[in-house]
Motif scaffolding. Structure first.
Motif, PDB file in Angstrom:
ATOM      1  N   LYS A 349       1.091  -1.056  -0.062  1.00  0.00           N
ATOM      2  CA  LYS A 349      -0.151   0.014  -0.058  1.00  0.00           C
ATOM      3  C   LYS A 349       0.879   1.213   0.081  1.00  0.00           C
ATOM      4  N   ARG A 350       0.472   2.459  -0.611  1.00  0.00           N
ATOM      5  CA  ARG A 350       1.272   3.590  -0.370  1.00  0.00           C
ATOM      6  C   ARG A 350       0.151   4.793  -0.129  1.00  0.00           C
ATOM      7  N   PHE A 351       0.574   5.804   0.430  1.00  0.00           N
ATOM      8  CA  PHE A 351      -0.377   6.946   0.609  1.00  0.00           C
ATOM      9  C   PHE A 351       0.559   8.033   0.840  1.00  0.00           C
ATOM     10  N   CYS A 352       0.831   8.979  -0.220  1.00  0.00           N
ATOM     11  CA  CYS A 352       1.353  10.292  -0.026  1.00  0.00           C
ATOM     12  C   CYS A 352       0.372  11.349  -0.497  1.00  0.00           C
ATOM     13  N   ASP A 353       0.785  12.720   0.103  1.00  0.00           N
ATOM     14  CA  ASP A 353      -0.229  13.591  -0.405  1.00  0.00           C
ATOM     15  C   ASP A 353       0.129  13.945  -1.934  1.00  0.00           C
ATOM     16  N   PRO A 354      -0.967  14.205  -2.703  1.00  0.00           N
ATOM     17  CA  PRO A 354      -0.840  14.219  -4.045  1.00  0.00           C
ATOM     18  C   PRO A 354      -0.229  15.556  -4.711  1.00  0.00           C
ATOM     19  N   VAL A 355      -0.192  16.553  -3.508  1.00  0.00           N
ATOM     20  CA  VAL A 355       0.570  17.872  -4.192  1.00  0.00           C
ATOM     21  C   VAL A 355       1.817  18.032  -3.556  1.00  0.00           C
ATOM     22  N   ARG A 361       7.356  13.598   3.301  1.00  0.00           N
ATOM     23  CA  ARG A 361       7.249  12.531   4.036  1.00  0.00           C
ATOM     24  C   ARG A 361       5.971  11.684   3.684  1.00  0.00           C
ATOM     25  N   PRO A 362       6.072  10.440   3.053  1.00  0.00           N
ATOM     26  CA  PRO A 362       5.035   9.525   2.838  1.00  0.00           C
ATOM     27  C   PRO A 362       3.830   9.579   4.091  1.00  0.00           C
ATOM     28  N   TYR A 363       2.753   9.891   3.991  1.00  0.00           N
ATOM     29  CA  TYR A 363       1.776   9.562   5.405  1.00  0.00           C
ATOM     30  C   TYR A 363       1.866   8.026   5.539  1.00  0.00           C
ATOM     31  N   ASN A 395       8.370  20.755  -7.928  1.00  0.00           N
ATOM     32  CA  ASN A 395       8.556  20.129  -9.407  1.00  0.00           C
ATOM     33  C   ASN A 395       7.416  19.009  -9.088  1.00  0.00           C
ATOM     34  N   GLN A 396       6.546  19.203  -9.484  1.00  0.00           N
ATOM     35  CA  GLN A 396       5.136  18.307  -9.286  1.00  0.00           C
ATOM     36  C   GLN A 396       5.375  16.965 -10.002  1.00  0.00           C
ATOM     37  N   ALA A 397       6.240  17.048 -11.313  1.00  0.00           N
ATOM     38  CA  ALA A 397       6.572  15.825 -11.871  1.00  0.00           C
ATOM     39  C   ALA A 397       7.249  14.885 -11.323  1.00  0.00           C
ATOM     40  N   ASP A 398       8.398  15.464 -10.758  1.00  0.00           N
ATOM     41  CA  ASP A 398       9.449  14.792 -10.135  1.00  0.00           C
ATOM     42  C   ASP A 398       8.817  14.163  -8.904  1.00  0.00           C
ATOM     43  N   TYR A 399       7.832  15.081  -7.995  1.00  0.00           N
ATOM     44  CA  TYR A 399       7.302  14.567  -6.872  1.00  0.00           C
ATOM     45  C   TYR A 399       6.472  13.229  -7.283  1.00  0.00           C
ATOM     46  N   ASP A 400       5.628  13.366  -8.486  1.00  0.00           N
ATOM     47  CA  ASP A 400       4.635  12.241  -8.846  1.00  0.00           C
ATOM     48  C   ASP A 400       5.377  11.069  -9.160  1.00  0.00           C
ATOM     49  N   TYR A 401       6.636  11.031  -9.659  1.00  0.00           N
ATOM     50  CA  TYR A 401       7.477   9.978 -10.154  1.00  0.00           C
ATOM     51  C   TYR A 401       7.978   9.275  -8.783  1.00  0.00           C
ATOM     52  N   TRP A 402       8.240  10.238  -7.807  1.00  0.00           N
ATOM     53  CA  TRP A 402       8.927   9.660  -6.588  1.00  0.00           C
ATOM     54  C   TRP A 402       7.635   9.039  -5.686  1.00  0.00           C
ATOM     55  N   ARG A 403       6.373   9.655  -5.662  1.00  0.00           N
ATOM     56  CA  ARG A 403       5.525   9.139  -4.773  1.00  0.00           C
ATOM     57  C   ARG A 403       4.829   7.917  -5.476  1.00  0.00           C
ATOM     58  N   GLU A 404       5.066   7.675  -6.598  1.00  0.00           N
ATOM     59  CA  GLU A 404       4.483   6.464  -7.327  1.00  0.00           C
ATOM     60  C   GLU A 404       5.322   5.148  -6.738  1.00  0.00           C
ATOM     61  N   ARG A 405       6.454   5.296  -6.177  1.00  0.00           N
ATOM     62  CA  ARG A 405       7.238   4.290  -5.806  1.00  0.00           C
ATOM     63  C   ARG A 405       7.405   4.201  -4.408  1.00  0.00           C
ATOM     64  N   GLN A 406       6.488   4.511  -3.631  1.00  0.00           N
ATOM     65  CA  GLN A 406       6.840   4.405  -2.139  1.00  0.00           C
ATOM     66  C   GLN A 406       5.681   3.667  -1.526  1.00  0.00           C
TER      67      GLN A 406
END
Length: 680
Positions: A349-355, A361-363, A395-406
């Motif tokens: 499971k994963r859960f990060c803020d989308p913004v 830090r991941p929730y 940088n939203q694109a970098d952040y989205d790339y990172w949160r998809e892998r948490q």
């Protein structure tokens, strides 16, 4: 509710739940056909007693007779694979029960509340207990680690936590309630459902369903020695219905997992599911309903929220991707060969803020999972690295790339076997499949270990003809003899008495999951009445003795087992089995099963005459066990603690479906003949 659990993967048997450090499939039972056979053993019992007359002034009535039932071939049933589906489980609506019952008050041994239990946890100080069910009744506070609500409404005591984490059925509850020690995942961004506990929606299990075969009457359910037809069935004049004998459906549930609100939020924000699919799932869940679309749940499973997989290759690739995107973040130190990686939890499971910029830090964080000081906790099933977002906070694109892998990894909930009756949808307004998914008709026919009724009558040896009754000689000159085999003692005004009362003392039903399938055991005790005439005293003396009348062994196994796979898309293929299916070899694997009549165990554990005991262990039906009590002291008080006692195991033997399913019509219905070989 599932009553039997078990799984055999590779060459060893495990429970169908991944809770340790071994990688195993969460759903091992992939057969296309199941066969069930229910034994019908012989028995012979004598009843000899004096019955007082109900006619004033009339002499007593002596009865003596034997009842004999011959050995009959087992009832044989064939089931075909029907479908697989995801099932949502909730606490029943408008009922004072929950998904699990938390350890609570138990005064059998005088120890009071389980959270004060000195028998199992003498090192713990007494605590107040909170509610006993999950979900709790409206208005009751949640039961969370490190959370207290005043007198009478305590939190998650250490003793209760230990009870739950030592039970595979309730590990998930500890993982949920004690995630981040029961504290909010984040303070301000999640004001409405701050804790993982608050995020709970339902449990999700992936189930495999088998249905009674669409073959002619007398073939799909064969009752040797009896007549089976669509117009009526009977055994030597004793009528029966085949749908009273065996279930219509068998279900095997793979390991399950809680579904959280944050799972759906993360899935929709990362494009796993669409917004309209998200909304429909929430509507389904708000009504305690089943998913409108199996395909949508399959998307969640493929991502790992509710689906099992060996995630090591994908986690390794995630570290490679993150190192390429953020080369100075240190992810290169996290990259290992797959074979060198330790086991990851079967669900993720994963859960990060989308913004970007709200928090780095991941929730849902691997460092926050429940840590079991005894080991074997989910902390041992996490990836070795979980770093805060290392990129530019704009940088939203970098952040989205990172949160998809948490990803954070979780243990499963044991699945297991259950059955369904023939009229599951009656009165529900649902289709049969939807009613079964909602839980209707499941495990009917078992009212505790002593009551076995439709659709499980074959599991207690039915159907059979009436037993053969034979009169035996009278011995008591002070009573009038009555031949119960030809008349019911009308002269004395009485009829034969029951052999064993109350039923819960004498009828025992237990279930054992094993490598080859499921082994069911039904034991019937009887109160044997022996009568002798004491000429010196001029009286007739009765001796009531419990005896094991018979034991019925029933087996559900796979007519053809297929290869295990993480991937449901992989076609089923035959594989070599040791022992080869469909045989039950050297059962039982466990001895403990049922509690015999108390009078038997009292004499076995503390005989009146140790040199000549009335009962010994060999007098128990097999799988019978007498519980003994050890002394446990706490706070100056001594308590009785139940521990395993002497038992009577069933004799080891091999049973084989191929010795039973032998008619050409049965072989045609199954689709192939079966063979049993001695294991090598």
């Amino acid at each position: 509710m599932t009553l039997a659990r078990g799984c055999c993967c590779g060459s060893r048997c495990i429970r169908d739940c991944i809770v340790g450090t071994e990688i195993e499939s969460g759903c091992c039972h992939h057969a296309d056909t199941l066969v069930l056979w229910n034994g019908r053993p012989a028995y012979n019992v004598q009843q000899h007693f004096v019955q007082a007359s109900i006619t004033p002034g009339a002499p007593d009535c002596e009865l003596c007779y034997t009842q004999a039932q011959p050995l009959m071939d087992p009832v044989q049933s064939i089931y075909k694979f029907e479908e697989c589906r995801f099932v949502f489980r909730y606490a029943p609506l408008n009922q004072p029960v929950g998904l699990i019952e938390l350890p609570t008050y138990n005064d059998i041994f005088g120890q009071g509340e389980a959270c004060k239990n000195p028998c199992c946890h003498p090192e713990y100080d007494p605590d107040q207990c909170c509610f006993t069910t999950f979900p709790p009744p409206p208005g009751d506070p949640p039961c969370l680690c490190n959370t207290w609500f005043g007198a009478g409404k305590g939190g998650f005591s250490n003793s209760r936590k230990d009870d739950l984490k030592n039970n595979a059925d309730t590990l998930w509850f500890v993982d949920m309630t004690c995630h981040k020690d029961g504290l909010p995942l984040a303070e301000s961004p999640l004001p409405f459902k701050p804790r993982l506990y608050d995020q709970f929606l339902c449990l999700v299990f992936y189930e495999r369903w088998w249905k009674i075969a669409e073959c002619p009457a007398g073939v799909r359910i064969r009752v040797p020695g009896c007549t089976v037809s669509s117009t009526g069935s009977n055994c030597s004049g004793v009528p029966f219905q085949t749908d009273d004998l065996v279930p219509k459906w068998w279900i095997f549930a793979c390991s399950g997992i809680p579904l959280y609100q944050c799972d759906l939020d993360d899935a929709v924000s990362n494009g796993v599911i669409e917004p309209d699919e998200y909304n429909q799932l929430l509507l389904d869940i708000s009504a305690n309903g089943q998913p409108t679309s199996q395909a949508v749940v399959a998307k969640l499973a493929a991502a790992g929220y509710v689906g099992i997989k060996d995630w090591r290759p994908e986690q390794r690739q995630a570290f490679i991707d993150l190192h390429a995107r953020f080369p100075s973040a240190g992810y290169n130190a996290c990259i290992e060969d797959v074979e060198d990686m330790h086991t990851l939890g079967p669900f993720r499971k994963r859960f990060c803020d989308p913004v970007v910029g709200v928090t780095n830090r991941p929730y849902l964080h691997a460092a926050d999972v429940f840590t079991d000081p005894d080991g074997n906790g989910p902390q041992d099933l996490q990836a070795i690295c979980m770093k805060n977002y290392p990129g530019n906070i704009s940088n939203q694109a970098d952040y989205d790339y990172w949160r998809e892998r948490q990803w954070v990894y979780f243990r499963g909930i044991p699945g297991g076997w259950s059955w369904v009756s023939w009229n599951a949808s009656a009165g529900t307004g649902l289709s049969e499949l939807d009613a079964i998914a909602a839980g209707y008709g499941r495990n009917e026919g078992i009212g505790g270990p002593e009551v076995v009724s439709a659709p499980m009558r074959a599991f207690k040896g039915e159907p059979r003809p009436n037993p053969i009754c034979t009169a035996c000689p009278a011995v008591c000159p002070t009573a009038v003899y009555c031949d119960v085999c030809t008349q019911n003692c009308d002269a004395c005004g009485v009829a034969p008495v029951a052999g064993c009362d109350p039923p819960q003392v004498c009828r025992k039903f237990s279930i054992y999951p094993e490598c080859e399938g499921v082994h069911f055991v039904y034991s019937q005790y009887y109160n044997k009445n022996d009568l002798t005439y004491n000429a010196g005293l001029g009286v007739c003396e009765a001796d009531q003795t419990y005896v094991c009348l018979y034991t019925v062994n029933s087996f559900l196994t796979e007519a053809k087992r297929s290869r295990d796979s993480w991937d449901e898309d992989v076609p089923f293929t035959c594989r070599t089995e040791t022992p080869p299916l469909p045989s039950f070899n050297d059962w039982p694997l466990v001895q403990r099963g049922h509690n015999p009549p108390a009078a038997m165990c009292n004499e076995i554990l503390d005989p009146v005459d140790p040199m000549n005991p009335k009962y010994t262990i060999s007098d128990l039906c097999c799988t019978g066990e007498c519980v003994v009590y050890a002394e446990c002291a706490y706070g100056g008080t001594t308590y009785g603690c139940p521990v395993d006692g002497p038992s009577n195991p069933c004799p080891a033997r091999t049973d084989c479906a191929a010795d039973v399913f032998i008619t050409p019509e049965q072989i045609a219905c199954i689709g192939h003949s079966m063979e049993c070989q001695e294991p090598t």
